[in-house]
Motif scaffolding. Structure first.
Motif, mmCIF file in Angstrom:
data_model
loop_
_atom_site.group_PDB
_atom_site.id
_atom_site.type_symbol
_atom_site.label_atom_id
_atom_site.label_comp_id
_atom_site.label_asym_id
_atom_site.label_seq_id
_atom_site.Cartn_x
_atom_site.Cartn_y
_atom_site.Cartn_z
ATOM 1 N N THR A 1 68.479 165.452 90.160
ATOM 2 C CA THR A 1 67.539 166.457 90.489
ATOM 3 C C THR A 1 68.164 167.642 89.562
ATOM 4 O O THR A 1 69.030 167.748 89.045
ATOM 5 C CB THR A 1 67.391 166.884 91.777
ATOM 6 O OG1 THR A 1 68.623 167.410 92.026
ATOM 7 C CG2 THR A 1 67.467 165.748 92.855
ATOM 8 N N PRO A 2 67.105 168.663 89.494
ATOM 9 C CA PRO A 2 67.641 169.890 88.672
ATOM 10 C C PRO A 2 68.874 170.462 89.526
ATOM 11 O O PRO A 2 69.771 171.151 88.641
ATOM 12 C CB PRO A 2 66.617 170.962 88.800
ATOM 13 C CG PRO A 2 65.349 170.052 88.901
ATOM 14 C CD PRO A 2 65.728 168.779 89.752
ATOM 15 N N ILE A 3 69.172 170.282 90.867
ATOM 16 C CA ILE A 3 70.363 170.824 91.214
ATOM 17 C C ILE A 3 71.446 170.021 90.625
ATOM 18 O O ILE A 3 72.551 170.510 90.249
ATOM 19 C CB ILE A 3 70.402 170.605 92.607
ATOM 20 C CG1 ILE A 3 69.227 171.484 93.383
ATOM 21 C CG2 ILE A 3 71.572 171.108 93.465
ATOM 22 C CD1 ILE A 3 69.002 172.960 93.073
ATOM 23 N N GLY A 4 71.600 168.560 90.744
ATOM 24 C CA GLY A 4 72.552 167.678 90.055
ATOM 25 C C GLY A 4 72.773 168.102 88.562
ATOM 26 O O GLY A 4 73.738 168.243 88.209
ATOM 27 N N LEU A 5 71.726 168.467 88.028
ATOM 28 C CA LEU A 5 71.929 168.708 86.456
ATOM 29 C C LEU A 5 72.726 170.054 86.334
ATOM 30 O O LEU A 5 73.551 170.356 85.417
ATOM 31 C CB LEU A 5 70.595 168.905 85.799
ATOM 32 C CG LEU A 5 69.720 167.724 85.324
ATOM 33 C CD1 LEU A 5 68.604 167.835 84.855
ATOM 34 C CD2 LEU A 5 70.500 166.762 84.313
ATOM 35 N N LEU A 6 72.255 171.015 87.111
ATOM 36 C CA LEU A 6 73.051 172.343 87.337
ATOM 37 C C LEU A 6 74.546 172.109 87.402
ATOM 38 O O LEU A 6 75.273 172.627 86.876
ATOM 39 C CB LEU A 6 72.475 173.323 88.322
ATOM 40 C CG LEU A 6 73.022 174.737 88.628
ATOM 41 C CD1 LEU A 6 73.110 175.294 87.280
ATOM 42 C CD2 LEU A 6 72.752 175.293 89.849
ATOM 43 N N LEU A 7 74.937 171.572 88.477
ATOM 44 C CA LEU A 7 76.308 171.128 88.694
ATOM 45 C C LEU A 7 76.883 170.293 87.507
ATOM 46 O O LEU A 7 78.152 170.778 87.102
ATOM 47 C CB LEU A 7 76.586 170.237 90.097
ATOM 48 C CG LEU A 7 76.075 170.986 91.329
ATOM 49 C CD1 LEU A 7 75.649 169.898 92.517
ATOM 50 C CD2 LEU A 7 76.929 172.058 91.759
ATOM 51 N N GLU A 8 76.216 169.436 87.054
ATOM 52 C CA GLU A 8 76.768 168.533 85.469
ATOM 53 C C GLU A 8 76.991 169.649 84.736
ATOM 54 O O GLU A 8 78.108 169.756 84.006
ATOM 55 C CB GLU A 8 75.933 167.478 85.212
ATOM 56 C CG GLU A 8 75.729 166.553 86.532
ATOM 57 C CD GLU A 8 75.029 165.140 85.841
ATOM 58 O OE1 GLU A 8 75.068 165.075 84.530
ATOM 59 O OE2 GLU A 8 74.361 164.556 87.023
ATOM 60 N N TYR A 9 76.024 170.578 84.209
ATOM 61 C CA TYR A 9 76.248 171.295 83.308
ATOM 62 C C TYR A 9 77.351 172.268 83.575
ATOM 63 O O TYR A 9 78.148 172.539 82.682
ATOM 64 C CB TYR A 9 74.860 172.255 82.985
ATOM 65 C CG TYR A 9 73.797 171.336 82.372
ATOM 66 C CD1 TYR A 9 73.852 170.724 81.346
ATOM 67 C CD2 TYR A 9 72.883 171.417 82.968
ATOM 68 C CE1 TYR A 9 72.823 169.802 80.759
ATOM 69 C CE2 TYR A 9 71.436 170.836 82.476
ATOM 70 C CZ TYR A 9 71.752 170.228 81.238
ATOM 71 O OH TYR A 9 70.326 169.263 80.871
ATOM 72 N N HIS A 10 77.337 172.983 84.393
ATOM 73 C CA HIS A 10 78.227 174.149 84.816
ATOM 74 C C HIS A 10 79.777 173.442 85.058
ATOM 75 O O HIS A 10 80.680 174.136 84.559
ATOM 76 C CB HIS A 10 78.043 174.851 85.991
ATOM 77 C CG HIS A 10 78.784 176.030 86.282
ATOM 78 N ND1 HIS A 10 78.384 177.119 85.475
ATOM 79 C CD2 HIS A 10 79.861 176.129 86.974
ATOM 80 C CE1 HIS A 10 79.513 178.019 85.743
ATOM 81 N NE2 HIS A 10 80.347 177.560 86.601
ATOM 82 N N ASN A 11 79.807 172.654 86.072
ATOM 83 C CA ASN A 11 81.289 172.075 86.238
ATOM 84 C C ASN A 11 81.912 170.906 85.408
ATOM 85 O O ASN A 11 82.898 170.812 85.187
ATOM 86 C CB ASN A 11 81.162 171.661 87.528
ATOM 87 C CG ASN A 11 81.371 172.677 88.783
ATOM 88 O OD1 ASN A 11 80.885 173.777 88.289
ATOM 89 N ND2 ASN A 11 82.160 172.420 89.999
ATOM 90 N N LEU A 12 80.867 169.847 85.349
ATOM 91 C CA LEU A 12 81.115 168.796 84.364
ATOM 92 C C LEU A 12 81.084 168.827 82.853
ATOM 93 O O LEU A 12 81.371 167.838 82.328
ATOM 94 C CB LEU A 12 80.664 167.657 85.236
ATOM 95 C CG LEU A 12 80.562 167.567 86.686
ATOM 96 C CD1 LEU A 12 79.663 166.304 86.907
ATOM 97 C CD2 LEU A 12 81.795 167.458 86.885
ATOM 98 N N HIS A 13 80.550 169.890 82.381
ATOM 99 C CA HIS A 13 80.288 170.120 80.916
ATOM 100 C C HIS A 13 79.721 169.256 80.241
ATOM 101 O O HIS A 13 79.909 168.849 79.402
ATOM 102 C CB HIS A 13 81.638 170.535 80.283
ATOM 103 C CG HIS A 13 82.537 171.621 80.958
ATOM 104 N ND1 HIS A 13 82.166 172.968 80.564
ATOM 105 C CD2 HIS A 13 83.499 171.618 81.832
ATOM 106 C CE1 HIS A 13 83.283 173.663 81.072
ATOM 107 N NE2 HIS A 13 83.919 172.915 81.997
ATOM 108 N N ARG A 14 78.354 168.904 80.871
ATOM 109 C CA ARG A 14 77.609 167.714 80.465
ATOM 110 C C ARG A 14 76.884 168.558 79.223
ATOM 111 O O ARG A 14 76.695 169.710 79.086
ATOM 112 C CB ARG A 14 76.383 167.825 81.474
ATOM 113 C CG ARG A 14 75.248 166.695 80.893
ATOM 114 C CD ARG A 14 74.304 166.548 82.053
ATOM 115 N NE ARG A 14 72.954 166.250 81.332
ATOM 116 C CZ ARG A 14 72.359 165.226 82.028
ATOM 117 N NH1 ARG A 14 72.611 164.613 83.070
ATOM 118 N NH2 ARG A 14 71.091 164.628 81.543
#
Length: 179
Positions: A20-33
């Motif tokens: 979901t967009p929430i998961g993507l947000l977490l991946e972009y910010h914390n996991l440096h996707r």
């Protein structure tokens, strides 16, 4: 703080937020996707106006509303716009530690003095201003507030995924909040 779950792997993301967009947000910010390309916003982020926070997200990924404490109560038309016109189907609410909107009452004298000295207000007008608005913007505990705001927004927008998150200003990371 036992309600906070640090996101350091994709598996740490709650199942309801994955893909979901929430998961993507977490991946972009914390996991440096690596950033994907977006032509329209995927979600709305409601966060504090605090200058110590910055987001690691791609261009055009999100609408962002910044307000004291991440309080969206007085930005509801903007929230509705992001949903109705922008088409977002998810809202990320970001509370953070050491928020200035917590215990506003302890800051009353400094607030009034600051308006008098810095803005040139007279003391009575500054005090009236504080007394009229401080109760509207006091958030109490950061985690409790973001959880209650998530409940309120879910009730108001039942088809929208609303995720209460926590931003730790010490490590610049997002944390999930166990509800």
């Amino acid at each position: 703080m036992d309600k906070l779950i640090h996101v350091s792997t994709e598996e740490d993301i709650f199942p309801e937020y994955r893909e979901t967009p929430i998961g993507l947000l977490l991946e972009y910010h914390n996991l440096h996707r690596s950033f994907d390309s977006y032509s329209k916003a995927q979600l709305l982020i409601g966060m504090c106006m605090d200058n110590r926070k910055s987001l690691r997200i791609p261009d055009n990924f999100a609408y962002i509303i910044r307000s004291g404490g991440g309080n969206l109560r007085y930005s509801e038309f903007k929230v509705s716009y992001a949903i109705a016109i922008g088409g977002v189907k998810a809202i990320a609410l970001l509370g953070h530690n050491n928020c200035g909107m917590v215990n506003l009452y302890s800051k009353k004298e400094k607030f009034i003095e600051g308006l008098v000295e810095t803005a040139g207000w007279n003391k009575e007008f500054a005090e009236e201003h504080y007394m009229n608005f401080a109760p509207m913007y006091e958030i109490g505990n950061e985690i409790d507030f973001v959880l209650s705001e998530a409940v309120r927004l879910r009730s108001r927008y039942p088809k929208i995924l609303v995720a209460p998150l926590f931003y730790n200003i010490e490590d610049n990371e997002f944390y999930l909040i166990k509800e």
